[in-house]
Write a protein that holds these residues in place. Structure first.
Motif, short mmCIF file in Angstrom:
data_model
loop_
_atom_site.label_atom_id
_atom_site.label_comp_id
_atom_site.label_asym_id
_atom_site.label_seq_id
_atom_site.Cartn_x
_atom_site.Cartn_y
_atom_site.Cartn_z
N UNK A 75 12.73 7.81 16.48
CA UNK A 75 13.21 9.05 15.91
C UNK A 75 13.32 8.97 14.39
N UNK A 76 12.89 10.03 13.73
CA UNK A 76 13.06 10.13 12.28
C UNK A 76 14.48 10.57 11.95
N UNK A 77 14.79 10.58 10.66
CA UNK A 77 16.14 10.96 10.23
C UNK A 77 16.54 12.33 10.77
N UNK A 78 15.67 13.31 10.60
CA UNK A 78 16.03 14.66 11.03
C UNK A 78 16.14 14.78 12.54
N UNK A 79 15.42 13.94 13.27
CA UNK A 79 15.52 13.95 14.73
C UNK A 79 16.90 13.47 15.18
N UNK A 80 17.50 12.61 14.39
CA UNK A 80 18.85 12.13 14.68
C UNK A 80 19.91 13.11 14.19
N UNK A 81 19.75 13.60 12.98
CA UNK A 81 20.80 14.43 12.37
C UNK A 81 20.88 15.82 12.98
N UNK A 82 19.74 16.44 13.28
CA UNK A 82 19.74 17.83 13.74
C UNK A 82 20.57 18.04 15.00
N UNK A 119 18.79 4.44 3.15
CA UNK A 119 17.48 3.79 3.09
C UNK A 119 16.35 4.67 3.57
N UNK A 120 16.54 5.98 3.61
CA UNK A 120 15.51 6.88 4.09
C UNK A 120 14.37 7.05 3.10
N UNK A 172 29.06 18.39 7.04
CA UNK A 172 28.97 17.13 6.32
C UNK A 172 28.81 16.00 7.32
N UNK A 173 28.30 14.87 6.85
CA UNK A 173 28.14 13.73 7.75
C UNK A 173 27.21 12.69 7.17
N UNK A 174 26.47 12.03 8.03
CA UNK A 174 25.56 10.99 7.57
C UNK A 174 24.52 10.68 8.61
N UNK A 175 23.43 10.08 8.17
CA UNK A 175 22.34 9.74 9.08
C UNK A 175 21.61 8.51 8.56
N UNK A 176 21.21 7.65 9.47
CA UNK A 176 20.42 6.49 9.08
C UNK A 176 19.47 6.12 10.22
N UNK A 223 13.04 3.34 10.95
CA UNK A 223 11.93 4.01 10.26
C UNK A 223 12.06 3.95 8.75
N UNK A 224 13.04 3.21 8.22
CA UNK A 224 13.21 3.10 6.78
C UNK A 224 11.95 2.52 6.15
N UNK A 225 11.47 3.10 5.06
CA UNK A 225 10.23 2.61 4.44
C UNK A 225 10.43 1.27 3.75
N UNK A 226 9.35 0.52 3.64
CA UNK A 226 9.37 -0.72 2.87
C UNK A 226 9.04 -0.37 1.43
N UNK A 227 9.91 -0.76 0.52
CA UNK A 227 9.70 -0.48 -0.90
C UNK A 227 9.13 -1.70 -1.60
N UNK A 228 8.55 -1.47 -2.78
CA UNK A 228 8.00 -2.59 -3.53
C UNK A 228 8.17 -2.34 -5.02
N UNK A 229 8.26 -3.43 -5.75
CA UNK A 229 8.35 -3.39 -7.21
C UNK A 229 7.30 -4.35 -7.74
N UNK A 230 6.36 -3.81 -8.53
CA UNK A 230 5.24 -4.61 -9.03
C UNK A 230 4.50 -5.27 -7.88
N UNK A 231 4.38 -4.53 -6.77
CA UNK A 231 3.65 -5.02 -5.63
C UNK A 231 4.40 -5.98 -4.74
N UNK A 232 5.67 -6.26 -5.06
CA UNK A 232 6.47 -7.19 -4.26
C UNK A 232 7.44 -6.40 -3.40
N UNK A 233 7.34 -6.48 -2.06
CA UNK A 233 8.24 -5.73 -1.18
C UNK A 233 9.68 -6.21 -1.32
N UNK A 234 10.62 -5.30 -1.13
CA UNK A 234 12.03 -5.67 -1.11
C UNK A 234 12.75 -4.79 -0.10
#
Length: 375
Positions: A25-32, A61-62, A114-118, A122-133
């Motif tokens: 499930x994506x974020x909106x699938x959980x929150x809705x 981390x969405x 109000x609330x929260x969702x995580x 499905x959180x994306x992998x981020x990278x800086x100068x090609x290095x994932x973090x």
């Protein structure tokens, strides 16, 4: 004219470990579903439809793109419904509730969701100068920025919290959660998502805990005393007290967001709680129910020590905390508010009863609210 803000409905999804029951499930699938269920409950309680002016959700981390707005659309609230996403890391969901209440208390007397969702799955992998973090820095270059596991182990060492005490606390959280689930005390707050209607409470056998290896060499924190990274969402409906029609709810008495040493971020909930209590003109002994996000047993115990609360105090996470239920980062603070709503409103606590929800935050912060039962 400014008015008090009252939470009149609160719902959440089941909580499931990353990569397991809710992983598709994506974020909106959980929150809705949580948003829709909370609004339906609010309409039933108030005797009329509740049309919110905004949807404010915490998320860490969405993928970006304002998940609150995306979730509002997915919930069927229409193109005219705005949305705002709050990032205070593990305190995001609780901060979103504070923001929604603040809008009403400042004079805008329109209801809010109000609330929260995580979705850690499905959180994306981020990278800086090609290095994932896995996460962005919490502090500027040159400042201490420990991994949360290392920070929890450092906190245990600094506060003299041994492994036996951590294991006893984690076991108690699991035992309470299983008892609450088996007694049906969690059922009324959970909305069905992907066919699931119950939390994924893994549980730990008492005999197993001492055999688990430390996660930090030479340390005391183990997989049994750390929470599970999880998926989930929670939503509450906040209305002005004058427009609530006497509906039972949780009135926001006080709140606080504070900073603390980023080397030991796990203590943040303690000074935040004390500041919120001062704002509410209340004290620790006056609180009937605490919901403090349990990222690690060591972190939870350090907060309780600083608040002068015993390890096994029945007021604290009476139906189990994040150690048992899981920790969907940006949603966990909002889940704490849903838990307070169940414990105080659904269970019939008398008017004037006080509760506290609080979370420590990576990078060195704390978030807390004090609520009062009104009927």
């Amino acid at each position: 004219m400014a008015d008090d803000a009252v939470i009149i409905a609160a719902r959440r999804t089941p909580i499931a470990t990353r990569g397991r029951g809710l992983s598709g499930l994506r974020l909106e699938d959980l929150a809705a579903p949580a948003i829709r269920a909370a609004l339906e409950d609010a309409a039933t309680a108030a005797g009329c439809d509740i049309r919110p002016a905004d949807v404010v959700l915490g998320n860490c981390m969405g993928p970006g793109g304002n998940p609150a707005r995306v979730s509002a659309l997915a919930a069927g609230l229409g193109v005219e419904m705005p949305g705002a996403t709050v990032d205070r890391q593990c305190g995001s969901g609780l901060a979103a509730v504070i923001d929604a209440c603040a809008a009403i208390r400042s004079g805008d007397a329109r209801p809010r969701v109000a609330g929260g969702v995580e979705s850690a799955s499905t959180a994306p992998v981020r990278s800086l100068d090609g290095v994932p973090y896995s996460r962005a820095p919490f502090v500027p270059a040159g400042w201490p920025d420990p991994d949360m596991l290392q920070a929890a182990d450092d906190l245990a060492r600094a506060r003299g919290i041994g492994r036996d005490r951590q294991e006893a606390h984690a076991l108690r959280s699991h035992q309470r959660a299983r008892a609450a689930r088996d007694a049906g005390r969690l059922t009324g707050e959970i909305v069905r998502v992907a066919g699931r209607v119950a939390d994924e409470i893994v549980g730990h056998a008492e005999a197993l805990l001492p055999r688990l290896a430390p996660l930090v060499p030479g340390g005391t924190v183990t997989a049994g005393t750390a929470t599970r990274i999880s998926d989930g969402a929670a939503a509450v409906v906040v209305v002005p007290r004058q427009g609530s029609g006497g509906t039972a709810g949780l009135l926001l008495r006080g709140s606080a967001i504070v900073g603390c040493d980023p080397r030991l971020p796990g203590i943040g909930a303690a000074p935040a709680t004390l500041a919120a209590l001062e704002n509410a003109e209340a004290t620790v002994p006056q609180i009937a129910a605490f919901e403090i996000v349990e990222a690690f047993a060591a972190q939870s115990l350090a907060v309780l020590d600083l608040l002068g609360i015993a390890d096994d105090d029945p007021r604290v996470c009476a139906d189990g905390g994040s150690l048992a239920l899981g920790h969907p980062w940006g949603a966990s603070g909002a889940v704490s508010v849903v838990r307070l709503f169940s414990r105080l409103i659904h269970d019939g606590a008398p008017p004037g009863t006080l509760g506290v929800a609080a979370a420590s935050v990576g990078g060195g912060m704390g978030v807390a609210v004090v609520v009062e039962v009104v009927r």
